[in-house]
Design a protein around this motif. Sequence first.
Motif, PDB file in Angstrom:
ATOM      1  N   ARG A  72      45.970  -6.127  27.310  1.00 56.58           N
ATOM      2  CA  ARG A  72      45.366  -5.207  26.682  1.00 56.58           C
ATOM      3  C   ARG A  72      43.998  -3.728  27.431  1.00 56.58           C
ATOM      4  NH1 ARG A  72      39.044  -7.536  26.511  1.00 56.58           N
ATOM      5  NH2 ARG A  72      40.467  -8.694  27.595  1.00 56.58           N
ATOM      6  N   ALA A  73      43.776  -2.569  26.497  1.00 58.41           N
ATOM      7  CA  ALA A  73      43.208  -2.022  27.217  1.00 58.41           C
ATOM      8  C   ALA A  73      41.948  -1.549  27.192  1.00 58.41           C
ATOM      9  CB  ALA A  73      43.982  -0.668  27.288  1.00 58.41           C
ATOM     10  N   SER A  74      40.733  -2.186  27.732  1.00 61.51           N
ATOM     11  CA  SER A  74      39.468  -0.872  27.246  1.00 61.51           C
ATOM     12  C   SER A  74      39.008   0.610  27.228  1.00 61.51           C
ATOM     13  CB  SER A  74      38.349  -2.448  27.099  1.00 61.51           C
ATOM     14  OG  SER A  74      38.733  -3.917  27.560  1.00 61.51           O
ATOM     15  N   VAL A  75      39.100   1.320  26.663  1.00 60.70           N
ATOM     16  CA  VAL A  75      38.731   2.865  26.755  1.00 60.70           C
ATOM     17  C   VAL A  75      37.637   3.477  25.753  1.00 60.70           C
ATOM     18  CG1 VAL A  75      41.906   2.547  26.889  1.00 60.70           C
ATOM     19  CG2 VAL A  75      39.794   4.005  24.543  1.00 60.70           C
ATOM     20  N   PRO A  76      37.470   4.472  26.701  1.00 60.38           N
ATOM     21  CA  PRO A  76      36.440   4.770  26.291  1.00 60.38           C
ATOM     22  C   PRO A  76      36.289   5.433  24.500  1.00 60.38           C
ATOM     23  CG  PRO A  76      36.819   5.685  27.972  1.00 60.38           C
ATOM     24  CD  PRO A  76      38.020   4.967  28.072  1.00 60.38           C
ATOM     25  N   ALA A  77      35.079   5.480  24.025  1.00 59.53           N
ATOM     26  CA  ALA A  77      35.474   6.239  22.727  1.00 59.53           C
ATOM     27  C   ALA A  77      35.310   7.238  23.133  1.00 59.53           C
ATOM     28  CB  ALA A  77      34.248   5.616  22.030  1.00 59.53           C
ATOM     29  N   VAL A  78      35.563   8.163  21.701  1.00 62.46           N
ATOM     30  CA  VAL A  78      35.718   9.206  21.527  1.00 62.46           C
ATOM     31  C   VAL A  78      34.505  10.312  21.642  1.00 62.46           C
ATOM     32  CG1 VAL A  78      36.441  11.653  20.111  1.00 62.46           C
ATOM     33  CG2 VAL A  78      37.572   9.921  20.207  1.00 62.46           C
ATOM     34  N   GLY A  79      33.696  11.125  22.404  1.00 63.52           N
ATOM     35  CA  GLY A  79      32.730  11.971  22.746  1.00 63.52           C
ATOM     36  C   GLY A  79      32.176  11.126  23.816  1.00 63.52           C
ATOM     37  N   VAL A  80      32.589  10.574  24.718  1.00 62.18           N
ATOM     38  CA  VAL A  80      31.891   9.650  25.706  1.00 62.18           C
ATOM     39  C   VAL A  80      32.208  10.950  26.726  1.00 62.18           C
ATOM     40  CG1 VAL A  80      31.536   7.569  27.168  1.00 62.18           C
ATOM     41  CG2 VAL A  80      31.905   7.127  24.422  1.00 62.18           C
ATOM     42  N   ALA A  81      30.988  11.045  27.918  1.00 60.00           N
ATOM     43  CA  ALA A  81      30.926  11.916  29.119  1.00 60.00           C
ATOM     44  C   ALA A  81      30.789  10.596  29.995  1.00 60.00           C
ATOM     45  CB  ALA A  81      29.218  11.995  29.322  1.00 60.00           C
ATOM     46  N   VAL A  82      32.367  11.418  30.936  1.00 59.06           N
ATOM     47  CA  VAL A  82      32.392   9.859  31.813  1.00 59.06           C
ATOM     48  C   VAL A  82      32.633  11.169  33.307  1.00 59.06           C
ATOM     49  CG1 VAL A  82      34.671   9.184  30.708  1.00 59.06           C
ATOM     50  CG2 VAL A  82      35.887  11.012  31.652  1.00 59.06           C
ATOM     51  N   LYS A  83      32.028  10.219  33.788  1.00 57.68           N
ATOM     52  CA  LYS A  83      32.385  11.003  35.726  1.00 57.68           C
ATOM     53  C   LYS A  83      33.127  10.808  36.528  1.00 57.68           C
ATOM     54  CE  LYS A  83      28.428  10.932  38.851  1.00 57.68           C
ATOM     55  NZ  LYS A  83      27.989  12.278  38.957  1.00 57.68           N
ATOM     56  N   GLU A  84      33.161  10.990  37.285  1.00 59.07           N
ATOM     57  CA  GLU A  84      34.376  11.107  39.081  1.00 59.07           C
ATOM     58  C   GLU A  84      33.698   9.793  39.574  1.00 59.07           C
ATOM     59  OE1 GLU A  84      36.854  13.165  41.917  1.00 59.07           O
ATOM     60  OE2 GLU A  84      35.264  14.500  40.636  1.00 59.07           O
ATOM     61  N   ASN A  85      34.401   8.931  39.187  1.00 60.22           N
ATOM     62  CA  ASN A  85      34.926   8.062  40.414  1.00 60.22           C
ATOM     63  C   ASN A  85      33.604   6.917  39.569  1.00 60.22           C
ATOM     64  OD1 ASN A  85      36.714   9.149  42.228  1.00 60.22           O
ATOM     65  ND2 ASN A  85      35.391  10.171  43.574  1.00 60.22           N
ATOM     66  N   HIS A  86      32.444   6.978  38.373  1.00 58.42           N
ATOM     67  CA  HIS A  86      32.345   5.966  38.570  1.00 58.42           C
ATOM     68  C   HIS A  86      33.293   5.158  36.994  1.00 58.42           C
ATOM     69  CE1 HIS A  86      28.947   8.183  39.461  1.00 58.42           C
ATOM     70  NE2 HIS A  86      28.128   7.119  39.632  1.00 58.42           N
ATOM     71  N   VAL A  87      33.189   3.925  36.735  1.00 60.04           N
ATOM     72  CA  VAL A  87      34.548   3.417  36.217  1.00 60.04           C
ATOM     73  C   VAL A  87      33.900   3.717  34.301  1.00 60.04           C
ATOM     74  CG1 VAL A  87      34.805   0.979  35.234  1.00 60.04           C
ATOM     75  CG2 VAL A  87      34.158   0.877  37.224  1.00 60.04           C
ATOM     76  N   CYS A  88      35.389   3.741  33.981  1.00 58.80           N
ATOM     77  CA  CYS A  88      35.407   4.510  32.568  1.00 58.80           C
ATOM     78  C   CYS A  88      36.248   3.521  31.677  1.00 58.80           C
ATOM     79  CB  CYS A  88      35.610   5.785  32.446  1.00 58.80           C
ATOM     80  SG  CYS A  88      37.574   6.606  32.872  1.00 58.80           S
ATOM     81  N   PHE A  89      36.861   2.648  32.172  1.00 60.76           N
ATOM     82  CA  PHE A  89      38.379   2.464  31.881  1.00 60.76           C
ATOM     83  C   PHE A  89      38.438   0.376  31.801  1.00 60.76           C
ATOM     84  CE2 PHE A  89      41.078   4.540  32.648  1.00 60.76           C
ATOM     85  CZ  PHE A  89      41.988   4.173  33.170  1.00 60.76           C
ATOM     86  N   LEU A  90      38.937  -0.574  31.332  1.00 57.95           N
ATOM     87  CA  LEU A  90      38.894  -1.850  31.346  1.00 57.95           C
ATOM     88  C   LEU A  90      40.737  -1.463  31.300  1.00 57.95           C
ATOM     89  CD1 LEU A  90      36.078  -3.494  30.483  1.00 57.95           C
ATOM     90  CD2 LEU A  90      36.686  -2.362  33.516  1.00 57.95           C
ATOM     91  N   LEU A  91      41.173  -2.219  32.524  1.00 59.82           N
ATOM     92  CA  LEU A  91      42.980  -3.185  31.704  1.00 59.82           C
ATOM     93  C   LEU A  91      42.787  -4.313  32.290  1.00 59.82           C
ATOM     94  CD1 LEU A  91      45.398   0.329  32.485  1.00 59.82           C
ATOM     95  CD2 LEU A  91      44.694  -0.392  30.891  1.00 59.82           C
ATOM     96  N   HIS A  92      43.582  -5.039  31.533  1.00 60.24           N
ATOM     97  CA  HIS A  92      43.425  -6.904  31.315  1.00 60.24           C
ATOM     98  C   HIS A  92      45.232  -6.896  31.633  1.00 60.24           C
ATOM     99  CE1 HIS A  92      39.501  -6.478  30.078  1.00 60.24           C
ATOM    100  NE2 HIS A  92      39.625  -5.306  29.280  1.00 60.24           N
ATOM    101  N   SER A  93      45.658  -7.658  32.300  1.00 61.80           N
ATOM    102  CA  SER A  93      46.508  -8.632  32.461  1.00 61.80           C
ATOM    103  C   SER A  93      46.767 -10.577  32.952  1.00 61.80           C
ATOM    104  CB  SER A  93      47.331  -7.690  33.615  1.00 61.80           C
ATOM    105  OG  SER A  93      48.747  -8.383  33.637  1.00 61.80           O
ATOM    106  N   GLY A  94      46.911 -11.008  31.392  1.00 59.73           N
ATOM    107  CA  GLY A  94      46.352 -11.981  31.550  1.00 59.73           C
ATOM    108  C   GLY A  94      44.755 -12.616  31.833  1.00 59.73           C
TER     109      GLY A  94
END
Length: 192
Positions: A72-94
Amino acid sequence: GLCNSCDFEECALYSEVRGGVKGMQNVRGFRLQSEYYYHPKHLWVAPYDGGEVAARVGIDDFSARLIGRVDRASVPAVGVAVKENHVCFLLHSGHRTVHLVAPADGVVKAVNPKVSADPSILNDDPYGDGWIFSMQLKGDAVKGLYHENVARKWYESEVERLQRVFSSDLGMLATDGGEALTDISSRLNDAQ
């Protein structure tokens, strides 16, 4: 010759003198796409020209193996501003969740629908169809990222560090620099 090959273009020494190999490289069992830029947290950035400075973002082969099979992947939505070195998405493995940072400042332009449909594509093809999102870059975003020979040297040092840390506990890499396990995460506990 030195590389035991009749094809001099495959020789590592020739490639180094010529300025490096283009395309996919094998670094001690891990794949590295030489044209991409790399963030120290094992994310790649592949700029492309769409009328503005834009790039695709994904995880490298090293991350894909450490994280394990992504379900499973939790990714930012289109139009969201992201900042370098700040958490912006999650990946799930089990039962594990890995927090990943933005490799540069910018705004998310598109999210890869293939990742939503089948997140395991991140393990199977992290440099191609496994891109996670594209973003409009702000400023000279790729300037501080690793690229070409610098990226390869950094990647080599990361593989060596992994080997030193875990080889005695896990035996995941042969002492002769043999192939790494495909799924390293299955051998790690949550703290590791």
